[in-house]
Design a protein around this motif. Structure first.
Motif, short mmCIF file in Angstrom:
data_model
loop_
_atom_site.label_atom_id
_atom_site.label_comp_id
_atom_site.label_asym_id
_atom_site.label_seq_id
_atom_site.Cartn_x
_atom_site.Cartn_y
_atom_site.Cartn_z
N LEU A 86 0.83 -1.21 0.00
CA LEU A 86 0.00 0.00 0.00
C LEU A 86 0.86 1.26 0.00
CD1 LEU A 86 -2.82 -1.05 2.48
CD2 LEU A 86 -3.06 -0.63 0.02
N ARG A 87 1.95 1.24 0.77
CA ARG A 87 2.85 2.41 0.80
C ARG A 87 3.49 2.65 -0.56
NH1 ARG A 87 5.78 1.59 6.64
NH2 ARG A 87 4.03 2.35 7.87
N HIS A 88 3.90 1.59 -1.22
CA HIS A 88 4.50 1.74 -2.55
C HIS A 88 3.47 2.23 -3.55
CE1 HIS A 88 8.30 0.33 -1.22
NE2 HIS A 88 7.99 -0.94 -1.14
N ASN A 89 2.24 1.75 -3.44
CA ASN A 89 1.18 2.25 -4.31
C ASN A 89 0.94 3.74 -4.08
OD1 ASN A 89 0.16 0.31 -6.13
ND2 ASN A 89 -0.74 -0.81 -4.44
N TYR A 90 0.95 4.15 -2.81
CA TYR A 90 0.79 5.56 -2.49
C TYR A 90 1.93 6.37 -3.11
CZ TYR A 90 0.75 9.90 0.14
OH TYR A 90 0.75 11.22 0.49
N ALA A 91 3.16 5.87 -2.98
CA ALA A 91 4.30 6.56 -3.57
C ALA A 91 4.16 6.67 -5.08
CB ALA A 91 5.60 5.84 -3.20
N SER A 92 3.64 5.62 -5.69
CA SER A 92 3.43 5.62 -7.14
C SER A 92 2.42 6.69 -7.54
CB SER A 92 2.96 4.24 -7.59
OG SER A 92 2.66 4.23 -8.94
N HIS A 99 5.35 14.46 -10.82
CA HIS A 99 6.26 14.52 -11.97
C HIS A 99 5.49 14.27 -13.25
CE1 HIS A 99 9.72 14.59 -9.34
NE2 HIS A 99 9.21 13.59 -8.66
N PRO A 100 5.76 15.09 -14.28
CA PRO A 100 5.02 14.92 -15.54
C PRO A 100 5.30 13.59 -16.24
CG PRO A 100 6.71 16.62 -15.75
CD PRO A 100 6.69 16.19 -14.32
N LYS A 101 6.55 13.10 -16.19
CA LYS A 101 6.89 11.83 -16.83
C LYS A 101 7.71 10.99 -15.85
CE LYS A 101 6.81 13.51 -21.54
NZ LYS A 101 7.49 13.59 -22.80
N PRO A 102 7.03 10.39 -14.88
CA PRO A 102 7.78 9.63 -13.87
C PRO A 102 8.28 8.29 -14.40
CG PRO A 102 5.44 9.44 -13.48
CD PRO A 102 5.62 10.40 -14.64
N ASP A 103 9.33 7.80 -13.79
CA ASP A 103 9.86 6.48 -14.10
C ASP A 103 9.37 5.51 -13.01
OD1 ASP A 103 11.21 4.24 -14.89
OD2 ASP A 103 13.22 5.05 -14.52
N PHE A 104 8.45 4.65 -13.36
CA PHE A 104 7.80 3.77 -12.39
C PHE A 104 8.49 2.42 -12.23
CE2 PHE A 104 4.12 6.45 -13.56
CZ PHE A 104 3.76 6.87 -12.29
N ARG A 105 9.59 2.18 -12.94
CA ARG A 105 10.20 0.85 -12.91
C ARG A 105 10.56 0.39 -11.50
NH1 ARG A 105 14.16 1.87 -17.85
NH2 ARG A 105 14.32 3.74 -16.61
N VAL A 107 9.51 1.59 -8.54
CA VAL A 107 8.32 1.49 -7.68
C VAL A 107 7.50 0.26 -8.06
CG1 VAL A 107 6.18 2.62 -6.99
CG2 VAL A 107 8.25 3.97 -7.27
N ASN A 108 7.31 0.03 -9.35
CA ASN A 108 6.55 -1.14 -9.78
C ASN A 108 7.22 -2.44 -9.36
OD1 ASN A 108 4.49 0.35 -10.88
ND2 ASN A 108 5.30 0.28 -12.96
N SER A 109 8.56 -2.46 -9.40
CA SER A 109 9.29 -3.64 -8.95
C SER A 109 9.03 -3.90 -7.47
CB SER A 109 10.78 -3.45 -9.22
OG SER A 109 11.52 -4.50 -8.67
N LEU A 110 9.08 -2.84 -6.66
CA LEU A 110 8.82 -2.98 -5.22
C LEU A 110 7.38 -3.40 -4.95
CD1 LEU A 110 10.75 0.16 -3.95
CD2 LEU A 110 11.43 -2.23 -3.69
N ILE A 111 6.44 -2.83 -5.71
CA ILE A 111 5.03 -3.19 -5.55
C ILE A 111 4.83 -4.67 -5.86
CG2 ILE A 111 2.72 -2.88 -6.55
CD1 ILE A 111 3.41 0.12 -6.86
#
Length: 148
Positions: A86-92, A99-105, A107-111
């Motif tokens: 849930l915390r990682h989803n919140y961060a995402s 950020h206009p063009k965030p890099d989610f790699r 965060v998605n890996s941690l999620i």
């Protein structure tokens, strides 16, 4: 009343979010139920052992305590990783707003990792709970049946 494509999309997202929340709530209730049951089984079995002689029949008893203890630990682990998820989803979500063009790699890996650990813990929590129950019944039968 005609709905626009955007309204249909928003309604679909809302329904999906509600369904996801119901699934998460169900999994959490199930996890807490097994935690409570494992704790009660440990307490009950420890009380029962006070009147039993020590012998080879204690092997299934030790296995039952081990199974329930591992089940309890796995339930705690599942809850912990669900909170991390849930915390990682919140961060995402925050990242996508900030950020206009965030890099989610990352965060998605941690999620993904947190979700996998929580799922595996839930699956094995039940299995060890059942193992503890079967071992306890086996121990009680060994103790109660006449030795001939």
């Amino acid at each position: 009343m005609n709905l626009t494509d955007e309204e249909i999309f928003r309604n679909g997202i809302e329904v999906a979010n509600d369904l996801q929340a119901q699934i998460r709530d169900g999994i959490e209730k199930y996890t807490y139920f097994l935690l409570t049951a494992a704790g009660a089984c440990i307490g009950y079995s420890v009380e029962k052992i006070a009147r039993s002689p020590i012998g080879w029949q204690m092997i299934p008893f030790a296995l039952s305590l081990t199974g329930w203890s591992i089940s309890f630990w796995l339930g705690c682990r599942a809850i912990k990783h669900r909170v991390v998820w849930l915390r990682h989803n919140y961060a995402s979500c925050f990242l996508s707003i900030a950020h206009p063009k965030p890099d989610f790699r990352d965060v998605n890996s941690l999620i993904g990792k947190a979700a996998r650990v929580a799922d595996i813990s839930n699956k094995w929590q039940f299995r060890f709970f059942v193992l503890g129950g079967v071992a306890f019944v086996t121990w009680r039968l060994l103790v109660l049946l006449p030795h001939g």
